[in-house]
Write a protein that holds these residues in place. Structure first.
Motif, PDB file in Angstrom:
ATOM      1  N   ALA A  76     -28.721 -44.501  62.459  1.00 43.45           N
ATOM      2  CA  ALA A  76     -28.148 -43.335  62.624  1.00 43.45           C
ATOM      3  C   ALA A  76     -26.737 -43.623  63.151  1.00 43.45           C
ATOM      4  N   LYS A  77     -26.285 -44.660  63.934  1.00 46.62           N
ATOM      5  CA  LYS A  77     -25.066 -44.855  64.310  1.00 46.62           C
ATOM      6  C   LYS A  77     -24.026 -44.949  63.355  1.00 46.62           C
ATOM      7  N   ILE A  78     -24.387 -45.427  62.191  1.00 43.01           N
ATOM      8  CA  ILE A  78     -23.231 -45.642  61.211  1.00 43.01           C
ATOM      9  C   ILE A  78     -23.613 -44.876  60.183  1.00 43.01           C
ATOM     10  N   ARG A  79     -24.519 -43.916  60.244  1.00 41.69           N
ATOM     11  CA  ARG A  79     -24.691 -43.040  58.738  1.00 41.69           C
ATOM     12  C   ARG A  79     -23.343 -42.216  58.472  1.00 41.69           C
ATOM     13  N   LYS A  80     -22.513 -41.715  59.592  1.00 39.26           N
ATOM     14  CA  LYS A  80     -21.331 -41.111  59.363  1.00 39.26           C
ATOM     15  C   LYS A  80     -20.646 -41.737  58.409  1.00 39.26           C
ATOM     16  N   ASN A  81     -20.144 -43.021  58.960  1.00 42.46           N
ATOM     17  CA  ASN A  81     -19.247 -44.161  58.147  1.00 42.46           C
ATOM     18  C   ASN A  81     -19.628 -44.246  56.713  1.00 42.46           C
ATOM     19  N   ILE A  82     -20.938 -44.540  56.696  1.00 41.66           N
ATOM     20  CA  ILE A  82     -21.589 -44.973  55.368  1.00 41.66           C
ATOM     21  C   ILE A  82     -21.212 -43.606  54.607  1.00 41.66           C
ATOM     22  N   GLY A  83     -21.719 -42.319  54.760  1.00 41.44           N
ATOM     23  CA  GLY A  83     -21.378 -41.303  53.988  1.00 41.44           C
ATOM     24  C   GLY A  83     -20.012 -41.096  53.561  1.00 41.44           C
ATOM     25  N   ALA A  84     -19.108 -41.433  54.475  1.00 38.62           N
ATOM     26  CA  ALA A  84     -17.510 -41.214  54.146  1.00 38.62           C
ATOM     27  C   ALA A  84     -17.021 -42.504  53.606  1.00 38.62           C
ATOM     28  N   PHE A  85     -18.002 -43.625  53.690  1.00 41.56           N
ATOM     29  CA  PHE A  85     -17.201 -45.017  53.024  1.00 41.56           C
ATOM     30  C   PHE A  85     -15.960 -45.242  53.852  1.00 41.56           C
ATOM     31  N   SER A  86     -15.947 -45.171  55.086  1.00 41.70           N
ATOM     32  CA  SER A  86     -14.905 -45.383  56.055  1.00 41.70           C
ATOM     33  C   SER A  86     -15.128 -46.784  56.643  1.00 41.70           C
ATOM     34  N   ASN A  87     -13.878 -47.050  57.272  1.00 45.00           N
ATOM     35  CA  ASN A  87     -13.841 -48.447  57.966  1.00 45.00           C
ATOM     36  C   ASN A  87     -14.882 -48.487  58.988  1.00 45.00           C
ATOM     37  N   MET A  88     -15.436 -49.801  59.072  1.00 42.95           N
ATOM     38  CA  MET A  88     -16.202 -49.982  60.387  1.00 42.95           C
ATOM     39  C   MET A  88     -15.974 -51.518  60.779  1.00 42.95           C
ATOM     40  N   GLU A  89     -15.586 -51.514  62.188  1.00 38.23           N
ATOM     41  CA  GLU A  89     -14.978 -52.822  62.765  1.00 38.23           C
ATOM     42  C   GLU A  89     -16.431 -53.440  63.000  1.00 38.23           C
ATOM     43  N   ALA A  90     -16.526 -54.783  62.471  1.00 37.34           N
ATOM     44  CA  ALA A  90     -17.518 -55.655  63.034  1.00 37.34           C
ATOM     45  C   ALA A  90     -17.369 -57.028  63.513  1.00 37.34           C
TER      46      ALA A  90
END
Length: 188
Positions: A76-90
């Motif tokens: 759930a924490k990354i669902r918004k980024n996944i849907g938008a195909f946006s950058n996630m810092e890892a």
């Protein structure tokens, strides 16, 4: 002689006529193999049947367990980024996947304080003359504690793993693309 040729020709025409009369056209067979989509009631019935099976019962128990709830919360924490195909810092936390993993090549990463499996799929051998794989070459150069930027189209889970599984579609390090999943050719 003419009579023998005439008889053989007539027999050949008759036999081929019987063969073609019993033969179904190819387009009719392809129509038979295409099944119509299931109705909502049929889908629900199939789901209920699966949930009653041993695998379904085990999956439902996992979903309700603290481990399953933790995986869903991390998704759930990354669902918004996944849907938008946006950058996630890892941050890379491990260069190998959990023991017994069957996800192919992947690494462990931490995004927003949560651990994830970053899976890239099976490694293909023999991509060039030297029989080395160049697709994941730059990913093999990553080190623990490296900061990377990832983008993904999907996140999934399985009771076998204690972490959500993020599909590695795009990886960037120091503003340089080190991996980008090739688009499928000739598909839908």
């Amino acid at each position: 002689m003419k009579q023998i040729i005439y008889t053989l020709t007539l027999a050949l025409v008759g036999a081929s006529g019987l063969v073609f009369a019993n033969h179904e056209p190819a387009n009719e067979t392809s129509k038979k193999s295409i099944s119509k989509p299931l109705t909502i009631a049929e889908k629900n019935a199939a789901l209920k049947k699966w949930e009653a099976s041993p695998d379904g019962v085990m999956f439902k128990k996992w979903e309700a367990s603290p481990a399953g709830q933790k995986v869903y919360a991390a998704e759930a924490k990354i669902r918004k980024n996944i849907g938008a195909f946006s950058n996630m810092e890892a941050i890379v936390t491990s260069l190998s996947l959990p023991a017994g993993s069957r996800l192919g090549f992947g690494i462990m990463v931490k995004i927003n304080g949560e651990d994830y499996i970053l899976s890239f799929g099976p490694e293909k051998s023999g991509n060039n003359i030297l029989n080395t794989n160049t697709e994941f070459e730059q990913l093999h150069n990553l080190k623990v504690k490296d900061k990377i930027i990832i983008r993904s189209h999907s996140v999934s889970h399985a009771p076998k793993y204690s972490y959500p599984i993020v599909a590695g579609d795009y990886v960037e390090q120091d503003h340089k693309i080190i991996y980008k999943r090739a688009l499928r050719q000739g598909g839908c």
